[in-house]
Design an enzyme around this catalytic site. Sequence first.
Site, PDB file in Angstrom:
ATOM      1  N   SER A   1       0.852  -1.182   0.000  1.00  0.00           N
ATOM      2  CA  SER A   1       0.000   0.000   0.000  1.00  0.00           C
ATOM      3  C   SER A   1       0.893   1.238   0.000  1.00  0.00           C
ATOM      4  O   SER A   1       2.115   1.126   0.088  1.00  0.00           O
ATOM      5  CB  SER A   1      -0.899   0.003   1.232  1.00  0.00           C
ATOM      6  OG  SER A   1      -0.124   0.302   2.372  1.00  0.00           O
ATOM      7  N   LYS A   2       0.229   2.388  -0.091  1.00  0.00           N
ATOM      8  CA  LYS A   2       0.968   3.660  -0.221  1.00  0.00           C
ATOM      9  C   LYS A   2       1.999   3.851   0.884  1.00  0.00           C
ATOM     10  O   LYS A   2       3.053   4.450   0.668  1.00  0.00           O
ATOM     11  CB  LYS A   2      -0.007   4.825  -0.210  1.00  0.00           C
ATOM     12  CG  LYS A   2      -0.584   5.111  -1.554  1.00  0.00           C
ATOM     13  CD  LYS A   2      -1.007   6.585  -1.639  1.00  0.00           C
ATOM     14  CE  LYS A   2      -1.699   6.856  -2.962  1.00  0.00           C
ATOM     15  NZ  LYS A   2      -3.121   7.084  -2.832  1.00  0.00           N
ATOM     16  N   ARG A   3       1.680   3.339   2.063  1.00  0.00           N
ATOM     17  CA  ARG A   3       2.619   3.611   3.149  1.00  0.00           C
ATOM     18  C   ARG A   3       3.949   2.870   2.947  1.00  0.00           C
ATOM     19  O   ARG A   3       4.933   3.141   3.634  1.00  0.00           O
ATOM     20  CB  ARG A   3       1.988   3.283   4.502  1.00  0.00           C
ATOM     21  CG  ARG A   3       1.898   1.843   4.837  1.00  0.00           C
ATOM     22  CD  ARG A   3       1.004   1.587   6.031  1.00  0.00           C
ATOM     23  NE  ARG A   3       0.497   0.247   5.949  1.00  0.00           N
ATOM     24  CZ  ARG A   3       1.147  -0.821   6.366  1.00  0.00           C
ATOM     25  NH1 ARG A   3       2.332  -0.677   6.901  1.00  0.00           N
ATOM     26  NH2 ARG A   3       0.628  -2.021   6.250  1.00  0.00           N
TER      27      ARG A   3
END
Length: 489
Positions: free
Chosen positions: A261-263
């Site tokens: 994911s983006k993180r």
Amino acid sequence: MSVITRFAPSPTGMLHIGGARTALFNYLFAKRHNGKFLLRIEDTDRARSSDEATAAILEGMDWLGLTPDAPAVMQFDQAARHTEVALDMIARGTAFRCYATPEELQARRDLGEEKRQAAKADGISDDAKAALLAEANALLAPYRSPWRDGAPAPSRDAPYTVRLRAPDGGDRMLEDGVQGRVTIQASELDDMILLRADGTPTYMLAVVVDDHDMGVTHVIRGDDHLRNAFRQIPIYEAMGWDIPKFAHVSLIHGPDGAKLSKRHGALSTLAYREMGYLPEAMKAYLLRLGWSHGDQEIFTEAEATALFDIEGINKAPARLDLEKLGQINSHFIRATDDARLFDLLLPYLESNAPVSDAETVRIRAAMAGLKDRGTTLPELAEAFAFLRDIRPIQMNKKARKSLSEEGLDRLAGLRDELQQLRQWTAETISHVISSYCADHDLSMGQVGQPLRAALTGGLPAPDIAPVLEWLGQDEALGRIEDQTAKARD
Ligand code: GLU
């Protein structure tokens, strides 16, 4: 049978690295078998699809050199053909018109939910509870339409959807190239909609018709589509079409093992270009992200094309490992020829100021010697900073210290010797420095340190003789002169 693969992104955003890996696997598999790699843009979701996203996907693929063997098929453009197939299925009795309205279907679900809740109430007998649950499960089960066996329309102009008549009972089995044998119950499949009430074809129908029409023999895609395969195969069966081989690749996870994911950082393929990774490094990294061949870590495209197989795709999800990407990038940077590397570095070199002709000559001269000094292009560009027009040079503390009176005397002496040199090569320069040290009973360090300070400002540069060669005689002597002259003033 000639192999045909395809990459079928939905143009709703960038080309993320998971998509790029899917494209790469399909590309390599096709090349390995002298087949064709095709591209289909799945733009049937008109609200979420955009031309910008299509352009970004094409740009990402282009950067990676994943060139399709035919112009992209735009899925929305095939809508008439999708409809034609649905009507053909009705004629064959494998699809039917269903007159259930959305309101009826919703009411059915609501009733199922009500009964499920009712079964939880206090004080009802076990028998009553079981009966309620059975009713709830029947209502909430995948929908099987009362019109599936040809019941007549409720009225002549009643609106309808076209549904696939789902397989009746028993197990449904898929021999997946990556996941192995996967089995589900036919009762898990609904009579899914092929044409909506407004006549538009659904995504599930479109995928199968397009794959068939494009002659796709192998579908390699993310395992988020595994369940879709069970819904898609009955369409092939209904039309009597050959079913492609499926290989569902496990999704990429972050270094912590959680779904990417983006993180976890950059997800867009093109962001890696901006960060200064080479396309061939990105490709070699994506290849290893979920595929292996013995313990070989780095593959050129030619090697990958000769070796790629579905058997080598790992079932366990791969974890993103940026350190490894860095190592692979360094490898490919070192393998890049000097002229191309210069072109790749230019945007980073020019981020502050344009590169002058004189700087170009020096940087090009140093290319081979310095190309192992960075993991990414911007990092490598930094290593060339001392070759820019930066006089008077900025010095670190240690460098300044080495330019003591003694140090400057040595520099002045050495400069006089270097001035005599007619042939300016690392070898001749090195020879002059060694003789100078020997003649004056000095160690290499006693001369090398002030020299390094004057030429690079004290950078931990590689061997000093090549640095003089890259700078060229005038610039090198000029930089020495800058220091010795300052001392004279
Ligand atoms: N369009 C789908 C996606 O972007 C892929 C469908 C497929 O490969 O069959 O995830």
